[in-house]
Write a protein that holds these residues in place. Structure first.
Motif, PDB file in Angstrom:
ATOM      1  N   ASP A 169       9.123 -46.784   9.873  1.00 58.21           N
ATOM      2  CA  ASP A 169       8.590 -45.886   8.853  1.00 58.21           C
ATOM      3  C   ASP A 169       9.701 -44.994   8.301  1.00 58.21           C
ATOM      4  OD1 ASP A 169       6.207 -45.437   7.448  1.00 58.21           O
ATOM      5  OD2 ASP A 169       5.905 -43.508   8.419  1.00 58.21           O
ATOM      6  N   GLY A 170      10.770 -44.835   9.078  1.00 54.17           N
ATOM      7  CA  GLY A 170      11.889 -43.998   8.636  1.00 54.17           C
ATOM      8  C   GLY A 170      12.556 -44.535   7.392  1.00 54.17           C
ATOM      9  N   ASN A 208       9.164 -51.969  -4.849  1.00 51.92           N
ATOM     10  CA  ASN A 208       8.942 -53.356  -4.458  1.00 51.92           C
ATOM     11  C   ASN A 208       9.722 -53.749  -3.209  1.00 51.92           C
ATOM     12  OD1 ASN A 208       7.217 -53.688  -6.593  1.00 51.92           O
ATOM     13  ND2 ASN A 208       8.686 -54.765  -7.906  1.00 51.92           N
ATOM     14  N   THR A 209      10.745 -52.985  -2.839  1.00 55.16           N
ATOM     15  CA  THR A 209      11.479 -53.296  -1.607  1.00 55.16           C
ATOM     16  C   THR A 209      10.683 -52.926  -0.355  1.00 55.16           C
ATOM     17  OG1 THR A 209      12.647 -51.156  -1.428  1.00 55.16           O
ATOM     18  CG2 THR A 209      13.680 -52.877  -2.786  1.00 55.16           C
ATOM     19  N   ILE A 210       9.739 -52.001  -0.498  1.00 54.05           N
ATOM     20  CA  ILE A 210       8.977 -51.556   0.682  1.00 54.05           C
ATOM     21  C   ILE A 210       7.499 -51.891   0.617  1.00 54.05           C
ATOM     22  CG2 ILE A 210      10.581 -49.676   1.206  1.00 54.05           C
ATOM     23  CD1 ILE A 210       8.541 -47.738  -0.048  1.00 54.05           C
ATOM     24  N   SER A 211       6.981 -52.219  -0.561  1.00 57.93           N
ATOM     25  CA  SER A 211       5.533 -52.410  -0.706  1.00 57.93           C
ATOM     26  C   SER A 211       4.939 -53.483   0.212  1.00 57.93           C
ATOM     27  CB  SER A 211       5.186 -52.710  -2.167  1.00 57.93           C
ATOM     28  OG  SER A 211       5.865 -53.848  -2.639  1.00 57.93           O
ATOM     29  N   PRO A 212       5.661 -54.579   0.546  1.00 56.02           N
ATOM     30  CA  PRO A 212       5.034 -55.577   1.419  1.00 56.02           C
ATOM     31  C   PRO A 212       4.904 -55.130   2.881  1.00 56.02           C
ATOM     32  CG  PRO A 212       6.823 -56.531   0.106  1.00 56.02           C
ATOM     33  CD  PRO A 212       6.953 -55.049   0.025  1.00 56.02           C
ATOM     34  N   VAL A 213       5.649 -54.106   3.299  1.00 57.68           N
ATOM     35  CA  VAL A 213       5.706 -53.806   4.735  1.00 57.68           C
ATOM     36  C   VAL A 213       5.402 -52.361   5.095  1.00 57.68           C
ATOM     37  CG1 VAL A 213       7.371 -55.663   5.203  1.00 57.68           C
ATOM     38  CG2 VAL A 213       8.214 -53.385   4.585  1.00 57.68           C
ATOM     39  N   TRP A 214       5.375 -51.448   4.120  1.00 62.83           N
ATOM     40  CA  TRP A 214       5.401 -50.027   4.460  1.00 62.83           C
ATOM     41  C   TRP A 214       4.161 -49.563   5.216  1.00 62.83           C
ATOM     42  CZ3 TRP A 214       2.324 -45.893   2.794  1.00 62.83           C
ATOM     43  CH2 TRP A 214       1.346 -46.214   1.854  1.00 62.83           C
ATOM     44  N   ASP A 215       2.959 -50.041   4.840  1.00 61.05           N
ATOM     45  CA  ASP A 215       1.758 -49.511   5.469  1.00 61.05           C
ATOM     46  C   ASP A 215       1.596 -49.992   6.911  1.00 61.05           C
ATOM     47  OD1 ASP A 215       1.404 -52.037   4.482  1.00 61.05           O
ATOM     48  OD2 ASP A 215      -0.614 -51.713   3.696  1.00 61.05           O
ATOM     49  N   ASP A 219      11.262 -46.512   5.091  1.00 56.28           N
ATOM     50  CA  ASP A 219      10.445 -46.463   3.869  1.00 56.28           C
ATOM     51  C   ASP A 219      10.186 -45.020   3.434  1.00 56.28           C
ATOM     52  OD1 ASP A 219       7.632 -45.581   4.534  1.00 56.28           O
ATOM     53  OD2 ASP A 219       7.652 -47.317   5.832  1.00 56.28           O
ATOM     54  N   LEU A 220      10.190 -44.068   4.382  1.00 58.20           N
ATOM     55  CA  LEU A 220      10.158 -42.657   3.986  1.00 58.20           C
ATOM     56  C   LEU A 220      11.462 -42.272   3.290  1.00 58.20           C
ATOM     57  CD1 LEU A 220       8.450 -41.092   7.123  1.00 58.20           C
ATOM     58  CD2 LEU A 220       7.541 -41.022   4.804  1.00 58.20           C
ATOM     59  N   GLY A 221      12.568 -42.834   3.782  1.00 62.82           N
ATOM     60  CA  GLY A 221      13.855 -42.584   3.139  1.00 62.82           C
ATOM     61  C   GLY A 221      13.896 -43.132   1.725  1.00 62.82           C
ATOM     62  N   VAL A 222      13.379 -44.351   1.536  1.00 61.84           N
ATOM     63  CA  VAL A 222      13.298 -44.908   0.187  1.00 61.84           C
ATOM     64  C   VAL A 222      12.393 -44.033  -0.678  1.00 61.84           C
ATOM     65  CG1 VAL A 222      12.478 -46.870  -1.179  1.00 61.84           C
ATOM     66  CG2 VAL A 222      13.787 -47.273   0.913  1.00 61.84           C
ATOM     67  N   GLY A 223      11.315 -43.512  -0.082  1.00 58.65           N
ATOM     68  CA  GLY A 223      10.423 -42.636  -0.823  1.00 58.65           C
ATOM     69  C   GLY A 223      11.118 -41.382  -1.324  1.00 58.65           C
ATOM     70  N   MET A 224      11.974 -40.787  -0.487  1.00 58.68           N
ATOM     71  CA  MET A 224      12.711 -39.593  -0.918  1.00 58.68           C
ATOM     72  C   MET A 224      13.734 -39.936  -1.994  1.00 58.68           C
ATOM     73  SD  MET A 224      13.138 -37.368   2.590  1.00 58.68           S
ATOM     74  CE  MET A 224      13.440 -38.739   3.727  1.00 58.68           C
ATOM     75  N   LEU A 225      14.421 -41.063  -1.839  1.00 59.10           N
ATOM     76  CA  LEU A 225      15.373 -41.502  -2.864  1.00 59.10           C
ATOM     77  C   LEU A 225      14.651 -41.906  -4.147  1.00 59.10           C
ATOM     78  CD1 LEU A 225      17.787 -43.630  -0.647  1.00 59.10           C
ATOM     79  CD2 LEU A 225      18.256 -41.393  -1.669  1.00 59.10           C
ATOM     80  N   PHE A 226      13.409 -42.335  -4.009  1.00 58.43           N
ATOM     81  CA  PHE A 226      12.571 -42.709  -5.147  1.00 58.43           C
ATOM     82  C   PHE A 226      12.484 -41.566  -6.162  1.00 58.43           C
ATOM     83  CE2 PHE A 226       8.310 -43.109  -7.063  1.00 58.43           C
ATOM     84  CZ  PHE A 226       8.305 -44.439  -7.454  1.00 58.43           C
ATOM     85  N   GLY A 227      12.430 -40.338  -5.638  1.00 58.00           N
ATOM     86  CA  GLY A 227      12.347 -39.185  -6.532  1.00 58.00           C
ATOM     87  C   GLY A 227      13.621 -38.924  -7.308  1.00 58.00           C
ATOM     88  N   LEU A 228      14.733 -39.539  -6.899  1.00 55.80           N
ATOM     89  CA  LEU A 228      16.017 -39.349  -7.583  1.00 55.80           C
ATOM     90  C   LEU A 228      16.343 -40.503  -8.527  1.00 55.80           C
ATOM     91  CD1 LEU A 228      18.143 -38.122  -4.521  1.00 55.80           C
ATOM     92  CD2 LEU A 228      16.939 -36.725  -6.228  1.00 55.80           C
ATOM     93  N   ALA A 229      15.451 -41.493  -8.593  1.00 56.52           N
ATOM     94  CA  ALA A 229      15.713 -42.657  -9.443  1.00 56.52           C
ATOM     95  C   ALA A 229      15.731 -42.248 -10.925  1.00 56.52           C
ATOM     96  CB  ALA A 229      14.649 -43.725  -9.211  1.00 56.52           C
TER      97      ALA A 229
END
Length: 331
Positions: A24-25, A48-55, A27-37
């Motif tokens: 989960d670390g 799309n890099t995390i959607s198949p596995v994050w939940d 995909d949470l990290g990608v989530g934080m970087l997501f805000g800087l995209a």
């Protein structure tokens, strides 16, 4: 002679928590970087890099909490009230993050709102987890078999530091994942962001490593007295080597290296915390054996757990295998 199941349950609990932090670390990290995209196309690609596995990654958190409740009930009834505020904050942030993930695809008129919600939820959940870690390392006020402190005792300068440290650590994991799963400018940006996060991680590890023994003589004795210093010195040395390796891999053409190296940094940091705390599960109050449930309860629960673990591990491994490779679609 009764078989001692406490080491087995300690291994199960420790492994569950670590796998949650790792999986989960990132995909949470990608989530934080997501805000800087910089744009929607990039955000879609990152998602799309995390959607198949994050939940599915949060399965390990549930297993860890249930394992603590079942196998170490005394620790559960002390630790949970002590960290109730950051735990509730984390759960609410994870829930909102999940809602934002779904609604960004279904509510196009407010997609920007849900995108910001996904990033902020990731940040708050990560920081709350770090506060829980810091509160655990510092210990709790206990009277008898109950937590005797206040609701916000967990908020200290040290726990704020560990919260920020985990934010940097998860961003580093997320950057490593993006390097592994993407190409071009997004990958190059992830390498730069990963190096910035790595500086924060190294600084935080150094600060925590100096702060904890300075405040707790038992931890200082564990790490620095005589033979202990010689036996345990490979852990910080290996951590420094792993961090240096990550720095070099982020600056090279290596794609798997940054993520694998970051995993090594997390493993060694986790090992360092375990060495400092062992054999306590409620720091400075109760050991693993003192907080454990009865042997018959542990044995009964272990039977069910040993049936479930292969299913969870198998499903996780299968999902990551199916969705291996680069993500190139930004739909």
């Amino acid at each position: 002679m009764t078989l001692d199941l406490v080491p087995i349950w300690t291994l199960i609990l420790g492994t569950s928590i670590f796998l949650y932090v790792l999986l989960d670390g990132f995909d949470l990290g990608v989530g934080m970087l997501f805000g800087l995209a910089p744009d929607t196309l990039t955000r879609n690609l990152m998602m799309n890099t995390i959607s198949p596995v994050w939940d599915g990654n949060e399965t390990w958190l549930i297993l860890g909490v249930l394992g603590l409740l079942s196998a170490f009930p005394l620790a559960f009834v002390i630790i949970l009230p002590a960290v109730y505020f950051p735990m509730v904050t984390m759960v609410l942030a994870l829930a909102f993050r999940g809602v934002a993930f779904e609604f960004r695809y279904r509510d196009s008129e407010r997609k920007s709102f849900w995108d910001h919600g996904f990033a902020i939820g990731s940040l708050i959940a990560t920081f709350a987890q770090g506060v829980v870690l810091g509160a655990f390392i510092q210990g709790f006020e206990v009277e008898g078999r109950h937590f005797a402190g206040g609701s916000f005792d967990c908020l200290t300068p040290f726990s704020v530091l560990t919260g920020l440290a985990l934010v940097a650590g998860y961003i580093l994991l997320g950057a490593g994942w993006l390097v592994l799963k993407t190409e071009g400018e997004l990958q190059a940006r992830a390498r730069r962001q990963g190096r910035c996060a790595l500086v924060g991680v190294v600084a935080a590890i150094a600060a925590v490593s100096l702060w904890t023994p300075a405040e707790d003589p038992a931890i200082a004795h564990r790490w620095f007295d005589d033979i202990h210093l010689l036996l345990l010195s490979p852990v910080p040395i290996a951590t420094a080597a792993a961090a240096w390796t990550v720095w070099r891999r982020l600056g090279s053409d290596s794609e798997a290296g940054p993520f694998l190296g970051t995993i090594a940094v997390f493993v060694l940091s986790y090992l360092g915390v375990a060495i400092s705390m062992w054999p306590m599960i409620v720091p400075r109050h109760y050991t693993l054996w003192e907080a454990a449930s009865s042997p018959s309860t542990q044995a009964f629960l272990l039977i069910g757990t040993l049936f479930q673990l292969p299913v969870i591990l198998g499903y996780s491994a299968w999902s990551y295998w199916v969705f291996r490779g680069k993500v190139r679609s930004a739909k």
